[in-house]
Design a protein around this motif. Structure first.
Motif, short mmCIF file in Angstrom:
data_model
loop_
_atom_site.label_atom_id
_atom_site.label_comp_id
_atom_site.label_asym_id
_atom_site.label_seq_id
_atom_site.Cartn_x
_atom_site.Cartn_y
_atom_site.Cartn_z
N ASP A 68 86.68 67.13 144.30
CA ASP A 68 87.49 66.85 145.48
C ASP A 68 88.84 66.32 145.01
O ASP A 68 88.91 65.42 144.18
N THR A 91 91.29 67.27 150.08
CA THR A 91 91.13 66.30 151.17
C THR A 91 92.28 65.31 151.18
O THR A 91 92.09 64.13 150.89
N ARG A 133 88.09 66.29 158.74
CA ARG A 133 87.65 64.94 158.38
C ARG A 133 87.56 64.11 159.65
O ARG A 133 88.51 64.02 160.42
N ILE A 146 89.61 48.97 150.74
CA ILE A 146 88.89 50.21 150.44
C ILE A 146 87.90 50.59 151.55
O ILE A 146 86.98 51.36 151.35
N HIS A 182 84.58 60.11 154.95
CA HIS A 182 84.48 59.21 153.79
C HIS A 182 84.84 57.84 154.34
O HIS A 182 85.96 57.64 154.80
N GLY A 184 84.46 54.65 152.89
CA GLY A 184 84.92 53.54 152.05
C GLY A 184 84.28 53.61 150.68
O GLY A 184 83.53 54.53 150.37
N GLY A 217 82.11 59.91 149.56
CA GLY A 217 81.61 59.14 148.41
C GLY A 217 81.36 57.71 148.84
O GLY A 217 81.00 57.47 149.99
N PHE A 219 79.36 55.28 147.01
CA PHE A 219 78.16 54.58 146.52
C PHE A 219 78.57 53.44 145.59
O PHE A 219 79.41 53.62 144.71
N GLU A 259 80.81 63.20 147.65
CA GLU A 259 82.04 63.14 146.84
C GLU A 259 82.11 61.85 146.05
O GLU A 259 82.99 61.02 146.29
N GLY A 261 82.97 59.14 143.27
CA GLY A 261 83.91 58.87 142.18
C GLY A 261 83.27 57.82 141.28
O GLY A 261 82.77 58.11 140.19
N LYS A 262 83.21 56.59 141.82
CA LYS A 262 82.67 55.47 141.04
C LYS A 262 81.27 55.75 140.50
O LYS A 262 80.96 55.42 139.36
N TYR A 302 92.38 44.10 144.14
CA TYR A 302 91.25 43.99 145.08
C TYR A 302 90.47 42.70 144.92
O TYR A 302 89.49 42.49 145.63
N MET A 360 94.92 54.29 137.85
CA MET A 360 95.81 53.41 138.63
C MET A 360 96.77 52.64 137.73
O MET A 360 97.42 51.69 138.17
N1 LLP Z 1 86.17 61.08 148.89
C1 LLP Z 1 87.36 60.68 149.38
C2 LLP Z 1 88.00 61.47 150.42
C3 LLP Z 1 87.97 59.51 148.89
O1 LLP Z 1 89.13 59.11 149.40
C4 LLP Z 1 87.31 58.77 147.88
C5 LLP Z 1 87.91 57.53 147.37
C6 LLP Z 1 86.09 59.24 147.37
C7 LLP Z 1 85.55 60.40 147.91
C8 LLP Z 1 85.34 58.55 146.26
O2 LLP Z 1 84.96 57.25 146.54
P1 LLP Z 1 84.04 56.44 145.49
O3 LLP Z 1 82.74 57.19 145.38
O4 LLP Z 1 84.76 56.43 144.19
O5 LLP Z 1 83.90 55.08 146.06
N2 LLP Z 1 90.77 52.31 144.07
C9 LLP Z 1 89.65 51.74 144.78
C10 LLP Z 1 88.76 52.77 145.39
C11 LLP Z 1 89.53 53.67 146.33
C12 LLP Z 1 88.76 54.85 146.77
C13 LLP Z 1 89.64 55.85 147.44
N3 LLP Z 1 88.95 57.00 147.87
C14 LLP Z 1 88.87 50.83 143.83
O6 LLP Z 1 89.23 50.75 142.65
O7 LLP Z 1 87.91 50.16 144.24
#
Ligand code: LLP
Length: 403
Positions: A68, A91, A133, A146, A182, A184, A217, A219, A259, A261-262, A302, A360
């Motif tokens: 994504d 997205t 979305r 977030i 999505h 948070g 995403g 998790f 989706e 990331g973390k 954060y 970042m």
């Molecule tokens: N999908 C979309 C549309 C998103 O905007 C994001 C993250 C994800 C998936 C993935 O989220 P995750 O699984 O990584 O939580 N910089 C912040 C996190 C910002 C997330 C932005 N969007 C931090 O370091 O905590």
């Protein structure tokens, strides 16, 4: 990852340094897939923004994941890493129609998060299916910055605007092929995901030609030994059953999409920095390191917790330190943290430095960004060179004004 290995990598590549454990990314990917084995069609779209190094993207691709992307540059990185256009979802938030057009020209899947763009898009491209979305109106995420699924967040189309979406569909003939949310990041409580899922199901029912539902995403991973993570197995079991029931009701097997990331990359990352100075005052013992929030902004931005180990003295007596960076404004990684006794030139290791760490980073204070190393089966690969002073000047144009 083993302290000895990390210390040897610091010797080889110098500090500050990002080191990623490929095996951890691989095991997280398998854990995720296994959790959803109860559904017929699963797609994982790795959120590139978490860690976008092209060698990491290639690893993610070889695992069988899609991606994504949120900018045209991420899309181009993905294509360069070898993803096919249809393996890339786009997205973005609040971008111009021109940028969306660029993504269309590259053939990637488009996800739209507002009525104006949906209408503009529909008028131009009746033949290209898009997903929408949805803003599920849920407050979820590790902190306010977030949390992006609530009613005052800029993201997504509120459910009370679905009638307007339908009007656009009727007017333009555009085909909505998926619904997405999505809500948070760092979401621990699985009931929040399930609540959001119900909102998406209620929207999905109103569109009869969908191919997929994308739950985003968010998790949560563990940031230290006692810190809980999202129970992905439990969530997988519950959502798989509910999703299959929904598909029966809908009359077709849809694809379920996540989706992360973390979840995939956070724990793979170690950030290594060297201690420049120990400074004792009446109130605080500071350990000042050769890095700053320009390299790892999460603690300052954060208030995020990153576990910090003194890998040069892992058995030393624990003492209280405030660990600070070299940026010339408040730059605190950890306050009053118990760490094994620290001496000048020791190497500190920041855990969970895989996601939203290097991506970042910045050149604030005209500091250079670190190198990145990927380790696979104990073999290390340099995947980004440390920046140089020349990189800093690369796009600057020197003019002298005649005054
Ligand atoms: N999908 C979309 C549309 C998103 O905007 C994001 C993250 C994800 C998936 C993935 O989220 P995750 O699984 O990584 O939580 N910089 C912040 C996190 C910002 C997330 C932005 N969007 C931090 O370091 O905590």
């Amino acid at each position: 990852m083993d302290n000895k290995l990390l210390l040897s990598l610091e010797k080889k590549y110098k500090s500050p340094l990002y080191v990623y454990d490929a095996n951890k990314i691989i095991s997280q990917y398998h854990k995720l897939r296994d959790a959803f084995e109860g559904v017929k069609k699963l797609r994982i779209n790795y959120a590139v923004k978490a860690l976008s190094n092209i060698s990491v993207l290639k690893l993610i691709k070889d695992l069988g994941s899609n991606i994504d992307c949120v900018s045209i540059q991420e899309v181009r990185l993905g294509l360069k890493a070898g993803f096919k256009p249809q393996e890339i979802s786009f997205t973005p938030s609040g971008i111009s129609l021109e940028e969306i057009e660029k993504a269309v020209a590259l053939g990637v899947k488009i996800n739209i998060d507002n009525l104006v763009m949906l209408n503009d898009f529909g008028l131009r491209h009746t033949d290209i299916p898009v997903s929408i979305r949805i803003n599920p109106n849920i407050m979820a995420g590790g902190n306010k910055k977030i949390s992006v699924g609530h009613n005052k967040s800029k993201f997504g189309i509120p459910t009370y605007q679905i009638d307007q979406v339908k009007e656009i569909v009727t007017k333009t003939g555009i085909h909505i092929n998926g619904v997405h949310m999505h809500t948070g990041s760092d979401i621990l409580d699985i009931s929040v995901f399930l609540k959001g899922a119900e909102v998406l199901f209620s929207v999905a029912k109103q569109f009869n030609n969908l191919d997929f539902i994308d739950f985003g995403g968010g998790f949560k991973v563990s940031y230290n030994n006692d810190d809980p993570a999202t129970d992905i197995e439990e969530f997988g079991k519950i959502i798989s059953k509910r999703f299959n029931d929904f598909c029966n009701e809908y009359g077709r097997d849809l694809e379920i999409v996540f989706e992360p990331g973390k979840f995939l990359v956070s724990e793979s990352g170690n950030f290594l920095a060297k201690v420049n100075v120990i400074k004792e005052t009446k109130d605080v013992t500071f350990a000042g390191i050769d890095a700053g929030f320009n390299h790892l902004i999460r603690p300052m931005y954060y208030g995020a917790y990153h576990h910090i180990l003194n890998i040069s003295n892992p058995k030393g007596k624990e003492k209280k330190y405030t660990i600070v960076g070299y940026i010339c404004e408040t730059d605190t990684f950890a306050e009053d943290r118990m760490v094994n006794e620290i001496s000048q030139n020791d190497i500190l290791c920041f855990k969970n430095a895989g996601a939203y760490a290097f991506t970042m980073s910045s050149n604030y204070n005209s500091r250079l960004r670190p190198a990145e190393v990927l380790v696979f089966n104990d073999k290390d690969y340099l995947i980004r060179k440390r920046e140089t002073f020349e990189d800093l000047l690369h796009n600057q144009i020197e003019v002298s004004l005649d005054q």
